[in-house]
Design an enzyme around this catalytic site. Structure first.
Site, PDB file in Angstrom:
ATOM      1  N   SER A   1      31.905  40.507  32.725  1.00 10.97           N
ATOM      2  CA  SER A   1      31.965  39.534  33.811  1.00 10.97           C
ATOM      3  C   SER A   1      33.322  38.833  33.861  1.00 10.97           C
ATOM      4  O   SER A   1      34.367  39.476  33.867  1.00 10.97           O
ATOM      5  CB  SER A   1      30.809  38.552  33.662  1.00 10.97           C
ATOM      6  OG  SER A   1      30.654  37.767  34.819  1.00 10.97           O
TER       7      SER A   1
ATOM      8  N   ASP B   1      25.827  44.737  42.492  1.00 16.33           N
ATOM      9  CA  ASP B   1      25.028  44.598  41.269  1.00 16.33           C
ATOM     10  C   ASP B   1      24.209  43.309  41.270  1.00 16.33           C
ATOM     11  O   ASP B   1      23.781  42.837  40.224  1.00 16.33           O
ATOM     12  CB  ASP B   1      25.923  44.670  40.021  1.00 16.33           C
ATOM     13  CG  ASP B   1      26.886  43.490  39.888  1.00 16.33           C
ATOM     14  OD1 ASP B   1      26.848  42.584  40.746  1.00 16.33           O
ATOM     15  OD2 ASP B   1      27.671  43.466  38.917  1.00 16.33           O
TER      16      ASP B   1
ATOM     17  N   HIS C   1      24.134  42.553  37.421  1.00 14.79           N
ATOM     18  CA  HIS C   1      25.345  42.022  36.793  1.00 14.79           C
ATOM     19  C   HIS C   1      25.074  41.478  35.394  1.00 14.79           C
ATOM     20  O   HIS C   1      25.890  41.669  34.477  1.00 14.79           O
ATOM     21  CB  HIS C   1      25.923  40.914  37.677  1.00 14.79           C
ATOM     22  CG  HIS C   1      27.195  40.343  37.158  1.00 14.79           C
ATOM     23  ND1 HIS C   1      28.388  41.030  37.197  1.00 14.79           N
ATOM     24  CD2 HIS C   1      27.479  39.141  36.565  1.00 14.79           C
ATOM     25  CE1 HIS C   1      29.346  40.293  36.667  1.00 14.79           C
ATOM     26  NE2 HIS C   1      28.819  39.144  36.273  1.00 14.79           N
TER      27      HIS C   1
END
Length: 423
Positions: free
Chosen positions: A205, A366, A401
């Site tokens: 991330s 995502d 994600h």
């Protein structure tokens, strides 16, 4: 008396045979094969500690009760924040102030902060202790430890201050200049400790944006010597994503999940990292991303939009002056990202009331990162193939994600990349 299961004996025997096949060292792994790994977690994972000095003037008296009492965990456990009614103080003490003279961000006067446990793969944690989902690269760390990796020996961590942003050309960040120096030293020490083997960097991330900024800040010759492979797992693309704009507009829902986002909105708007991830014209073009009955805003309309939100004029100028520059890391890189998950790509505030949760229009991605933004990022990173430096993009169907480093089918792909990089 302990009872030894025959099944346990069989497992132990199989483990011994596998170890012989792979020439396991004393640590349970092949000492001639494995490279040190440094983990760089997502936005909500680094812990932040604070210390309040006499210069701190709290908005309410109780926020100053820890003044002069040394360092305390400011952001480590959101349950405690709520239970101790410290959320208003947290919101105040986490804020940043933009200093136009320095062209940089700093804490409120009298508030000192630090990110503890730098260097440890256990030095960052999930902020929601009520959740049973092992977030913050915990599953990746566990898998590596099962392979024989050991914290501080072959496995390390590089937590950062999530409020700040990696510096852009012409826009200094003292916090990140210091952080990059610490990461460089960590990489060199990890390599030296492991027979001068180059390291594998694994980032998730916002940690992907952070570590890519670090790599690109180093000389190419240094990268070739010290970095074996860069593994980017759902990194925050420089082209931005819509979710961060929604948090900027209506407040973040993920920082303290049980608290209404509006209570944290003003704090969120002070973070440099927030502005760095706004949707970019490079990926979003002229399509409206914020829709109201009176006016639509695209990624080209930030001057009007950010002003409408009431952001500081100097901060707006800083955002508008950002030049989107994406340099490939010029080290072997694998980029993994989920696809096939419903992801917001437009928001609708029909009456222009940004205090209300918006309607959302969805596309592919995502669940957080928009697919077209991800693909634009992939295109830029893949340019390093022209110099014969490996780059690979791995799509993982139905991986969100956050779950991409948790769920078995996607976690296996992440681990496969790390193991392949070891060969």
């Amino acid at each position: 008396m302990a009872i030894v299961s025959p099944f346990a004996d069989l497992v132990a025997l199989l483990a011994f045979i596998i170890c012989l096949i792979h020439r396991c060292g004393a640590g349970g792994y092949d000492a001639e094969l494995y490279h040190p790994v440094i983990l760089v977690p997502g936005f909500t994972c680094p812990n932040v500690e604070a210390r309040l000095t006499d210069a701190y003037v709290p908005s309410v008296p109780r926020c100053g009760e820890l003044k002069g009492k040394g360092w305390f965990p400011l952001w480590k456990n959101t349950t405690d924040l709520v239970r101790q009614d410290y959320v208003p103080c947290f919101e105040e003490q986490m804020r940043l102030i933009y200093d136009p003279t320095l062209n940089d961000y700093r804490n409120l006067p009298g508030v000192e902060t630090r990110v503890p446990d730098f260097g440890s793969a256990h030095g960052f944690t999930s902020k929601n202790d009520s959740s049973r989902i092992p977030t913050c690269l915990a599953r990746v760390r566990e898998e590596l430890e099962l392979l024989g990796y050991r914290d501080g020996d072959t496995l390390f961590g590089a937590p950062y201050d999530p409020r700040h942003a990696p510096p852009l050309p012409g826009q200094p960040s003292q916090v990140y200049s210091d952080y990059f120096a610490r990461v460089k030293d960590l990489v060199e020490r990890a390599s030296e400790k492991n027979q001068n083997k180059p390291v594998i960097l694994v980032a998730h991330s916002f940690g992907g944006k952070v570590i890519l900024g670090f790599v690109n800040s180093t000389p190419v010759a240094w990268r070739k010597k010290f970095i074996k492979h860069l593994v980017l797992v759902s990194p925050t693309p420089p082209e931005g994503f819509l979710g961060v704009l929604v948090s900027l507009t209506s407040g973040p829902s993920f920082l303290v999940p049980s608290v209404p986002p509006l209570l944290l909105r003003q704090m969120w708007r002070t973070f440099a990292s927030t502005l760095l991830s706004l949707p970019s014209p490079m990926a979003f073009g002229h399509r409206p991303i914020v829709i109201t009955n009176h006016k639509n805003y695209s990624a080209y309309d930030y001057k009007d939009f950010l002003t409408a939100l009431g952001l500081n004029t100097e901060v707006v100028k800083r955002v508008l002056s950002m030049k989107l520059r994406i340099d490939p890391p010029m080290v072997p890189t694998t980029y993994l990202n989920g696809i096939g998950v419903k992801t917001p790509e437009q928001v609708v505030y029909r009456d222009g009331n940004f205090d209300m949760a918006p309607e959302k229009v969805y596309g592919d991605g995502d669940g957080t990162m928009n697919l077209f933004s991800v693909l634009a990022f992939v295109k830029e990173l893949s340019r390093q193939q022209e110099a014969s430096i490996p780059f690979k993009f791995v799509e993982i169907a139905n991986a969100t994600h956050f779950d991409i480093v948790v769920q078995e089918h996607s976690l296996k792909k992440v681990m496969d990349v790390i193991l392949e990089a070891n060969r």
